[in-house]
Design a protein around this motif. Structure first.
Motif, mmCIF file in Angstrom:
data_model
loop_
_atom_site.group_PDB
_atom_site.id
_atom_site.type_symbol
_atom_site.label_atom_id
_atom_site.label_comp_id
_atom_site.label_asym_id
_atom_site.label_seq_id
_atom_site.Cartn_x
_atom_site.Cartn_y
_atom_site.Cartn_z
ATOM 1 N N ASN A 187 12.673 -16.132 1.144
ATOM 2 C CA ASN A 187 11.274 -16.099 0.726
ATOM 3 C C ASN A 187 10.499 -15.040 1.494
ATOM 4 O O ASN A 187 9.713 -14.283 0.929
ATOM 5 N N LEU A 188 10.733 -14.988 2.781
ATOM 6 C CA LEU A 188 10.001 -14.020 3.606
ATOM 7 C C LEU A 188 10.318 -12.586 3.179
ATOM 8 O O LEU A 188 9.420 -11.735 3.072
ATOM 9 N N ALA A 189 11.594 -12.318 2.921
ATOM 10 C CA ALA A 189 11.991 -10.968 2.499
ATOM 11 C C ALA A 189 11.302 -10.576 1.202
ATOM 12 O O ALA A 189 10.787 -9.462 1.071
ATOM 13 N N GLU A 190 11.290 -11.491 0.251
ATOM 14 C CA GLU A 190 10.641 -11.164 -1.022
ATOM 15 C C GLU A 190 9.122 -11.122 -0.885
ATOM 16 O O GLU A 190 8.457 -10.290 -1.513
ATOM 17 N N PHE A 191 8.577 -12.010 -0.071
ATOM 18 C CA PHE A 191 7.119 -12.054 0.107
ATOM 19 C C PHE A 191 6.600 -10.749 0.700
ATOM 20 O O PHE A 191 5.609 -10.187 0.232
ATOM 21 N N VAL A 192 7.265 -10.280 1.722
ATOM 22 C CA VAL A 192 6.789 -9.083 2.419
ATOM 23 C C VAL A 192 7.036 -7.824 1.602
ATOM 24 O O VAL A 192 6.177 -6.958 1.494
ATOM 25 N N THR A 193 8.215 -7.727 1.029
ATOM 26 C CA THR A 193 8.549 -6.474 0.340
ATOM 27 C C THR A 193 7.972 -6.424 -1.069
ATOM 28 O O THR A 193 7.852 -5.335 -1.643
ATOM 29 N N LEU B 67 9.596 -7.120 -3.417
ATOM 30 C CA LEU B 67 10.778 -6.836 -4.235
ATOM 31 C C LEU B 67 11.457 -8.137 -4.643
ATOM 32 O O LEU B 67 11.244 -9.180 -4.029
ATOM 33 N N ARG B 68 12.297 -8.054 -5.637
ATOM 34 C CA ARG B 68 13.076 -9.207 -6.063
ATOM 35 C C ARG B 68 14.555 -8.922 -5.891
ATOM 36 O O ARG B 68 15.039 -7.869 -6.308
ATOM 37 N N VAL B 69 15.247 -9.853 -5.271
ATOM 38 C CA VAL B 69 16.699 -9.745 -5.181
ATOM 39 C C VAL B 69 17.269 -9.877 -6.588
ATOM 40 O O VAL B 69 16.883 -10.777 -7.333
ATOM 41 N N SER B 70 18.158 -8.962 -6.925
ATOM 42 C CA SER B 70 18.759 -9.022 -8.259
ATOM 43 C C SER B 70 20.165 -9.619 -8.224
ATOM 44 O O SER B 70 20.601 -10.231 -9.196
ATOM 45 N N GLU B 71 20.871 -9.419 -7.112
ATOM 46 C CA GLU B 71 22.177 -10.075 -6.981
ATOM 47 C C GLU B 71 22.512 -10.242 -5.514
ATOM 48 O O GLU B 71 21.980 -9.549 -4.650
ATOM 49 N N ALA C 237 0.816 -1.215 0.000
ATOM 50 C CA ALA C 237 0.000 0.000 0.000
ATOM 51 C C ALA C 237 0.849 1.265 0.000
ATOM 52 O O ALA C 237 0.321 2.375 -0.045
ATOM 53 N N GLY C 238 2.145 1.097 0.096
ATOM 54 C CA GLY C 238 3.015 2.269 0.078
ATOM 55 C C GLY C 238 3.175 2.939 1.420
ATOM 56 O O GLY C 238 3.731 4.038 1.520
ATOM 57 N N THR C 239 2.723 2.286 2.463
ATOM 58 C CA THR C 239 2.789 2.902 3.792
ATOM 59 C C THR C 239 4.228 3.214 4.214
ATOM 60 O O THR C 239 4.474 4.152 4.962
ATOM 61 N N LEU C 240 5.161 2.415 3.758
ATOM 62 C CA LEU C 240 6.564 2.643 4.113
ATOM 63 C C LEU C 240 7.278 3.521 3.088
ATOM 64 O O LEU C 240 8.461 3.806 3.253
ATOM 65 N N GLY C 241 6.583 3.908 2.033
ATOM 66 C CA GLY C 241 7.274 4.604 0.956
ATOM 67 C C GLY C 241 8.163 3.615 0.214
ATOM 68 O O GLY C 241 8.047 2.390 0.385
ATOM 69 N N ARG C 242 9.047 4.163 -0.591
ATOM 70 C CA ARG C 242 9.978 3.312 -1.335
ATOM 71 C C ARG C 242 10.876 2.581 -0.344
ATOM 72 O O ARG C 242 11.401 3.188 0.600
ATOM 73 N N ILE C 243 11.041 1.288 -0.531
ATOM 74 C CA ILE C 243 11.856 0.483 0.389
ATOM 75 C C ILE C 243 13.340 0.720 0.127
ATOM 76 O O ILE C 243 13.783 0.737 -1.023
ATOM 77 N N ARG D 16 16.222 -5.343 -7.037
ATOM 78 C CA ARG D 16 15.820 -4.509 -8.173
ATOM 79 C C ARG D 16 15.136 -3.256 -7.643
ATOM 80 O O ARG D 16 14.325 -3.340 -6.714
ATOM 81 N N GLY D 17 15.486 -2.134 -8.173
ATOM 82 C CA GLY D 17 14.890 -0.884 -7.707
ATOM 83 C C GLY D 17 15.768 -0.171 -6.705
ATOM 84 O O GLY D 17 15.487 0.967 -6.332
#
Lengths: 393, 393, 393, 393
Positions: B216-222, B224-228, B162-168, B253-254
């Protein structure tokens, strides 16, 4: 991970269960159903889930009961189930308080084991009549003081019993909530409505709804009995018909002293049940909202955090633990532990074998003790907090 | 309390479930069984609970399977169940890792929905073959990254979305344990034995067993996708054949940056999974051992404690919540939530209706993503922690 | 309660102290003044509290310096004080970073003991020149890595040194803050302005301001030396001229592995310095915001909470403790402990007696080590996080 | 960072201070000395630090007093100091309780401001005589209920006063310790000896030593006055001559209800002072061992953690805060805040200017209120916990 009869440890025969109460809008009924399912010792086959026949039927179908076993009322259920070869053996009673005693009496008379939510009844006299009915019947009667099912509560109890704390001196127990901070009962919220209505909940408000849990927990863990209490009960919310705040001094047989606080008007507390026990050689602290930990302070040494499933658990806790430390179990698991122990007791009655002494679910005596507590508290409060003796009931 | 299809909210049809693995001495099998029972959406009817036929049969009977459905091996189970009119529709695969892929492939080919424990397979190549098998089949494939089932994890995810945290900006995730601090695998402890054996667990140790959960948890919550990633993997216990400590830098990414630590040699930690996410306008913290709370720190305001079932939960959390705030739910409930959502997905496939978008259990893509993560981590570690790109697999 | 030379334990001679920096709008100057006063080992007699002569004079008078010792600049102070029979013996340098080295050099050349805030200088080269100046001079040179003054940090260090944790395997250290989440440096906030200005703070931002504290603490407690590091430095706030987020992998001589995170953009953290150390036989955790407690987890036993002043403290902690357990000491007390130890060292130099080995304040070598760390971190970050060796400087 | 008269904010004139008590083996004397020094508003010039003349002299020299101002007894000190042009203006009284009143009376008669440790005296009658002595004299009389100096206690008070909690309903206060769990007074431990000796501590044990702190804190924060109390006092340790456990029900004017627990026999507690206040619209919780945080639970919203020096502090807290949030202040800082406020009051008397209303240190009235509380508690306990009214004294 050795709950007696749990997954993988006992040849299987599931108890055939019926339920009274717990239909649409109820809270504790669904909890009992999950608790009964969790360790796979029961199969719920019949129900009379509401005092309203139509709602009872509808609620029964909604949870998947067979058409012919979603009954309109419990009298019908008891009669028809008795006639079936595969009829229910036990009944969970999860109605508002005022229905506990009549429903339980009917079940006992129908020869069924009873699992009754707390408090046992709305008066001590009713409770005693129920006890009388249990006499001479080989039936299990359980009262779901569910907090006794938490593994770390079991460990606390066994540590006290083993003398690890020395002679107990001080017992501080509290159960603050905040959900009745405003007059919620006027909003149509079903739980608030019946729990603040003396006709359905009994004369006590907070004292019966949560004070009994606190009292039961204190006695369960310490093994001590309160001998007298001095109570200040308050109705803070204007217009409320029962107490919403309970403050007590406790004296225990043997000399320990305690305090009990139960409140439904303490903003910031959801279900803040907390027990602290202090003896000559150490202190224990347990908090229901973080139930997987027991703080143990041996006098003169650094306090320790004993975790459920962890390296410092004893046999009493390990026996009722399902999963490893650090993976939290919660309220439903503790509730399920009572159900699992009750199943073991029911099987022991059926099979006429002895029940393991480690099985510790509360029964009719604990139920009556809760009523004694409520009545003493109300009497003390009516007498400006004069001390009231609590007998052996 | 509105898990789709949960107690009281859906006309009932229980999914007919089989299980592969999870017999005597297993851990996660019993967890899956409880998870399947808890919300009453499944009935476990068949099983091939061990690679040893005799043990498989014995284990099946011990948990109450019918004599003719406690199978000696999964091939037999799949064949016989297919022939039954009341045959199973779905299978839970709870074997050691190396059996996931062959068992899952067989189930898919038999037209069964699959609920597979993580990691999906022991190699990315295997994972991709499984994905291929799912294509064109109207079958549900779930991978039980079970921490995604916690209500406060759902709320964290929806707040980020929802963007509550702004850009991560920063993502810190860790999963320390201590159970392999010594060479437990030599003692006969079954869990330690297979989890440190590359032939059964795959080449990764801690990285596969718990690192994948953290990832998995990091990607699920955020979202976002880890790029490297840049990984330092260590085997601290002499003689151990797989990594027992994982330390990583992550780039998303981002532009967000992160760190991941997973360890099995960190004394004091049982299952210390913890995620912290920081954006331009606030930070979140969630700790698996106290899963009912989410710490939310809006920048420039006092940090808040959002509790499951409490006044500040959002729809995403409320939907997967069973009981009120202050009465803790735990690991089994979160696991059960996945099972309940999977049941909804299975019914949606059967009934060809659309699944609600709120249903969020991890599937084959998340499973493959976990394998990509493991392989990139191992490759980076082999190259002195050089950055490795993580593709879209 | 036995800080050497503390209240009641040493015949008295207060050190005559001067101060450079720390005037109006400063933060750390007032901290140093309280720290110097707290245990009564110093009397602050002279100051050049600002780079602006008028402000320096005004600030000096405001804190109660005599008219003739509130100097306009430090050169004047050093010259005039040297000429006085009651001139200062030691100087606290509490300016922005870029003034540390020139001021310290001038003090050393004037024969004065130096108490310098961290980081020692804005470049390693400067630091080395300072070290050269200390050689052959019997002067104390202290660098106020103040977190080393906390009693439970001392106990952690002595537990590691005593082998209580066995061989160290993993070291996790972090120092998150949130105060620079937005571009505060544009608002006129003095602290933000100079700390994000490379001309005044040095090339490093978060890495120098707080990363050095984390690094120092990790080495101080473990007694280990980082041998190489891999660093990802980020500037998340647009327009910022220095890093505001630092993520590192660490390798220690002897094989331990670590991670370091320092951030100024992590909402919810004020000064979240936290150190965790894991060895073969136990783990330690210390959190600066709750500094009176040390969590000690002996492997295979329940974790313990060791409290400052409590029953489980060792000599190293007790020596630097003023008041009983449960009455918290904080940041100023830890800072004061360094000042008290520095006083002991100054007296030892003057009296040519040996300083007790328990005196553990950081000196020029720790100061230089911090610069080595910053430069290695910046270099690694510039090379896409390639490993950089950290020499012995 | 705006304590009135603190570092940098007021033209300087340090108060000339003397001290009675606090010599070798004392605890609170050193605390007062640090508190007086911390913000630099006092200079300690004279002392009579023990009832034993030789020890008094020796102790005075050990802390650096001039030879001619390390007095053998307080009568001498008062006489000689009066004769000096640079004589002391104020005296800190830090003796065992029984000496408070005579020493304070002598100081008042000598025209000196008094800073007296709590409890004010060993009887209410003594306290009243002291109050009489203050009348008509323009002298400051402070009683160091030091917990009132904590910033978050100030914020709690101002939030209640501002009506943020609505009308107060429930006040729970406790102060458990464990140091007297065994009969420490027989071991020669000086603190235990006098604090359990009615001749030196007064008739109350725990009630006077720590119960008064709890009582004072409850009234200070809520602004309410206890109107009656019911007390159960116990001596758990055989042979002890005073109470070591205090349990009370409290009723406040206006209808609020409370409980107070103070204990010296509660293993696991060092100085577990904790206050919880619940009103119609929210609840507050403050714990002395973690004094930098105030938990604020607005009813119907998520609980918040307000940190000292953080983003959510109000003016009352900010005024008495020295360093930023996340850098903990502790017990000595809170104590020092009282000293700083007392200095402001002394200067206001001298300069005949009005003292800012924010200055909130406890005075003679709070001292007397503590004595009223002790006597009511002892009286109630002697009457089997019958309610005792607490007048306005």
């Amino acid at each position: 991970m050795t709950i007696e009869g749990k997954d993988g440890t006992l040849a299987f025969r599931r108890i055939r269960l019926g339920m009274i109460g717990g239909g649409e809008g109820a809270f504790i009924g669904a909890v009992h159903r999950i608790a009964a399912r969790l360790d796979d010792h029961y199969v719920l086959l019949a129900g009379a889930l509401s005092a309203s026949p139509a709602k009872a039927r509808r609620s029964g179908l909604a949870i998947g009961l067979d058409r012919d076993r979603a009954y309109p009322d419990y009298e019908t259920m008891l009669r028809r189930e008795e006639a079936r070869p595969d009829g229910i053996e036990a009944v969970a009673i999860v109605t508002p308080n005022h229905m506990h005693a009549p429903a339980a009496a009917a079940c006992l008379e129908a020869g069924l084991h009873v699992i009754c939510d707390k408090p046992l009844a709305t008066s001590l006299a009713e409770g005693r009549r129920l006890r009388k009915l249990t006499q001479g019947r080989r039936l299990v009667f359980a009262v779901t003081y569910n907090y006794t099912g938490y593994p770390m509560v079991r460990q606390a109890r066994s540590m006290v019993a083993a003398g690890t704390l020395g002679r107990i001196r001080v017992v501080q127990v509290e159960y603050p909530q905040d959900w009745l901070t405003t007059r919620l009962e006027l909003t149509g919220q079903k739980q608030a409505a019946w729990r603040t209505d003396p006709a359905r909940s009994g004369k006590g408000g907070a004292i019966g709804d949560i004070g009994t849990h606190a009292f039961n927990l204190a006695e369960f863990v310490t093994g001590l009995r309160v001998s007298e209490l001095s109570a200040d009960l308050t109705r803070f919310v204007a217009g409320r018909r029962v107490d919403d705040n309970v403050q007590m001094l406790l004296r225990f047989r043997g000399g320990a002293r305690g305090m009990l606080w139960a409140s439904q008007v303490a903003p910031g507390h959801e279900n803040g049940l907390k027990l602290r026990v202090y003896g000559e050689t150490g202190g224990l602290e347990w908090v229901q909202a973080e139930p997987n930990y027991l703080r143990w302070s041996p006098f003169g040494k650094a306090p320790q955090v004993i975790s459920r499933g962890g390296v410092a658990v004893d046999a009493a806790a390990a026996r009722v633990t399902r999963i490893p430390g650090g993976h939290p179990e919660g309220y439903l698991e503790a509730f399920a532990t009572l159900y699992t122990e009750i199943a073991a007791a029911i099987r022991a009655r059926s099979d006429r074998h002895r029940l393991a002494p480690e099985v510790q679910f509360p029964g009719i005596e604990e139920g009556i003790r809760g009523l004694v507590f409520i009545e003493a508290g109300l009497r003390s409060a009516a007498r400006n907090a004069r001390w009231q003796r609590i007998g052996t009931a």
